[in-house]
Design a protein around this motif. Structure first.
Motif, PDB file in Angstrom:
ATOM      1  N   LEU A 114      -1.719   3.151 -15.563  1.00  0.00           N
ATOM      2  CA  LEU A 114      -0.878   2.355 -16.458  1.00  0.00           C
ATOM      3  C   LEU A 114      -0.636   0.959 -15.877  1.00  0.00           C
ATOM      4  CD1 LEU A 114       0.646   2.454 -19.120  1.00  0.00           C
ATOM      5  CD2 LEU A 114       2.638   3.294 -17.874  1.00  0.00           C
ATOM      6  N   LEU A 115      -0.387   0.874 -14.593  1.00  0.00           N
ATOM      7  CA  LEU A 115      -0.193  -0.408 -13.922  1.00  0.00           C
ATOM      8  C   LEU A 115      -1.464  -1.257 -13.991  1.00  0.00           C
ATOM      9  CD1 LEU A 115       1.677  -2.210 -12.184  1.00  0.00           C
ATOM     10  CD2 LEU A 115       0.714  -1.065 -10.189  1.00  0.00           C
ATOM     11  N   GLY A 116      -2.611  -0.626 -13.734  1.00  0.00           N
ATOM     12  CA  GLY A 116      -3.884  -1.349 -13.802  1.00  0.00           C
ATOM     13  C   GLY A 116      -4.173  -1.847 -15.208  1.00  0.00           C
ATOM     14  N   PHE A 117      -3.903  -0.992 -16.197  1.00  0.00           N
ATOM     15  CA  PHE A 117      -4.122  -1.403 -17.582  1.00  0.00           C
ATOM     16  C   PHE A 117      -3.194  -2.570 -17.950  1.00  0.00           C
ATOM     17  CE2 PHE A 117      -3.099  -1.001 -22.138  1.00  0.00           C
ATOM     18  CZ  PHE A 117      -4.360  -1.233 -22.662  1.00  0.00           C
ATOM     19  N   GLY A 118      -1.958  -2.503 -17.511  1.00  0.00           N
ATOM     20  CA  GLY A 118      -1.014  -3.593 -17.782  1.00  0.00           C
ATOM     21  C   GLY A 118      -1.470  -4.904 -17.163  1.00  0.00           C
ATOM     22  N   LEU A 119      -1.976  -4.828 -15.929  1.00  0.00           N
ATOM     23  CA  LEU A 119      -2.480  -6.044 -15.277  1.00  0.00           C
ATOM     24  C   LEU A 119      -3.683  -6.622 -16.022  1.00  0.00           C
ATOM     25  CD1 LEU A 119      -2.155  -5.117 -11.498  1.00  0.00           C
ATOM     26  CD2 LEU A 119      -0.800  -6.775 -12.781  1.00  0.00           C
TER      27      LEU A 119
ATOM     28  N   GLY B  66       0.816  -1.215   0.000  1.00  0.00           N
ATOM     29  CA  GLY B  66       0.000   0.000   0.000  1.00  0.00           C
ATOM     30  C   GLY B  66       0.842   1.254   0.000  1.00  0.00           C
ATOM     31  N   TYR B  67       1.979   1.221   0.694  1.00  0.00           N
ATOM     32  CA  TYR B  67       2.872   2.371   0.741  1.00  0.00           C
ATOM     33  C   TYR B  67       3.463   2.655  -0.640  1.00  0.00           C
ATOM     34  CZ  TYR B  67       6.796   5.324   2.026  1.00  0.00           C
ATOM     35  OH  TYR B  67       7.691   6.356   2.111  1.00  0.00           O
ATOM     36  N   VAL B  68       3.793   1.584  -1.376  1.00  0.00           N
ATOM     37  CA  VAL B  68       4.362   1.756  -2.716  1.00  0.00           C
ATOM     38  C   VAL B  68       3.319   2.367  -3.651  1.00  0.00           C
ATOM     39  CG1 VAL B  68       5.304   0.530  -4.714  1.00  0.00           C
ATOM     40  CG2 VAL B  68       6.030  -0.101  -2.408  1.00  0.00           C
ATOM     41  N   LEU B  69       2.084   1.885  -3.565  1.00  0.00           N
ATOM     42  CA  LEU B  69       1.031   2.404  -4.441  1.00  0.00           C
ATOM     43  C   LEU B  69       0.667   3.851  -4.095  1.00  0.00           C
ATOM     44  CD1 LEU B  69      -1.358  -0.657  -4.859  1.00  0.00           C
ATOM     45  CD2 LEU B  69       0.241   0.290  -6.524  1.00  0.00           C
ATOM     46  N   SER B  70       0.791   4.216  -2.831  1.00  0.00           N
ATOM     47  CA  SER B  70       0.430   5.591  -2.457  1.00  0.00           C
ATOM     48  C   SER B  70       1.458   6.595  -2.950  1.00  0.00           C
ATOM     49  CB  SER B  70       0.259   5.703  -0.945  1.00  0.00           C
ATOM     50  OG  SER B  70       1.504   5.483  -0.296  1.00  0.00           O
ATOM     51  N   ASN B  71       2.668   6.128  -3.212  1.00  0.00           N
ATOM     52  CA  ASN B  71       3.704   7.034  -3.712  1.00  0.00           C
ATOM     53  C   ASN B  71       3.649   7.207  -5.232  1.00  0.00           C
ATOM     54  OD1 ASN B  71       4.749   7.573  -1.204  1.00  0.00           O
ATOM     55  ND2 ASN B  71       6.316   5.989  -1.325  1.00  0.00           N
ATOM     56  N   LEU B  72       2.855   6.403  -5.912  1.00  0.00           N
ATOM     57  CA  LEU B  72       2.767   6.497  -7.373  1.00  0.00           C
ATOM     58  C   LEU B  72       1.737   7.550  -7.776  1.00  0.00           C
ATOM     59  CD1 LEU B  72       2.794   2.750  -8.450  1.00  0.00           C
ATOM     60  CD2 LEU B  72       4.671   4.369  -8.581  1.00  0.00           C
ATOM     61  N   SER B  73       1.972   8.155  -8.923  1.00  0.00           N
ATOM     62  CA  SER B  73       0.998   9.124  -9.430  1.00  0.00           C
ATOM     63  C   SER B  73      -0.202   8.388 -10.021  1.00  0.00           C
ATOM     64  CB  SER B  73       1.643  10.006 -10.498  1.00  0.00           C
ATOM     65  OG  SER B  73       1.942   9.222 -11.637  1.00  0.00           O
ATOM     66  N   ILE B  74      -1.259   9.136 -10.266  1.00  0.00           N
ATOM     67  CA  ILE B  74      -2.484   8.532 -10.792  1.00  0.00           C
ATOM     68  C   ILE B  74      -2.236   7.940 -12.184  1.00  0.00           C
ATOM     69  CG2 ILE B  74      -4.806   9.058 -11.595  1.00  0.00           C
ATOM     70  CD1 ILE B  74      -5.260  10.532  -9.139  1.00  0.00           C
ATOM     71  N   GLY B  75      -1.457   8.624 -12.984  1.00  0.00           N
ATOM     72  CA  GLY B  75      -1.144   8.103 -14.316  1.00  0.00           C
ATOM     73  C   GLY B  75      -0.413   6.775 -14.246  1.00  0.00           C
ATOM     74  N   ARG B  76       0.515   6.661 -13.316  1.00  0.00           N
ATOM     75  CA  ARG B  76       1.255   5.402 -13.161  1.00  0.00           C
ATOM     76  C   ARG B  76       0.344   4.287 -12.656  1.00  0.00           C
ATOM     77  NH1 ARG B  76       6.379   5.468 -15.381  1.00  0.00           N
ATOM     78  NH2 ARG B  76       7.235   7.524 -15.080  1.00  0.00           N
ATOM     79  N   LYS B  77      -0.570   4.641 -11.744  1.00  0.00           N
ATOM     80  CA  LYS B  77      -1.517   3.638 -11.237  1.00  0.00           C
ATOM     81  C   LYS B  77      -2.421   3.146 -12.365  1.00  0.00           C
ATOM     82  CE  LYS B  77      -1.664   5.417  -6.533  1.00  0.00           C
ATOM     83  NZ  LYS B  77      -2.474   6.114  -5.541  1.00  0.00           N
TER      84      LYS B  77
END
Length: 99
Positions: free
Chosen positions: A15-20, A2-13
């Motif tokens: 992009l990560l969700g789309f990749g998954l 959760g700490y790693v995800l909170s440090n990411l920007s919305i665009g990165r999140k």
């Protein structure tokens, strides 16, 4: 995590969700294709078995004809049917034994 995800920007999140989602979709599609190919191979095997049974029935008919008539022509037809059956069974076994 959760700490790693909170440090990411919305665009990165996003992009990560789309990749998954893409990875999961490709996994599901590949499993489907593998199952379809297995089904097609099974259909080819069943077709080969049916052809073998046709050759076997033709050989039995030719054998009964030879028993009744005793002609060499019917004996040759029985031999030809049995040879076709043997070659078809050899082809089926050869295909089943290949990796």
């Amino acid at each position: 995590m959760g700490y790693v995800l909170s440090n990411l920007s919305i665009g990165r999140k996003l992009l990560l969700g789309f990749g998954l989602v893409v990875v999961v979709a490709l996994g599901v599609a590949s499993v489907g294709f593998i199952n379809i190919f297995a089904l097609l191979e099974r259909g080819d095997l069943m077709t080969g078995i049916a052809e073998s049974q046709i050759h076997l029935l033709r050989a039995k008919v030719a054998q009964q004809d030879y028993v009744r008539s005793g002609s060499p022509d019917s004996a040759q037809r029985a031999q030809a049917s049995l040879n076709a059956l043997q070659s078809r069974l050899d082809a089926l076994l050869g295909g089943a034994l290949e990796p």
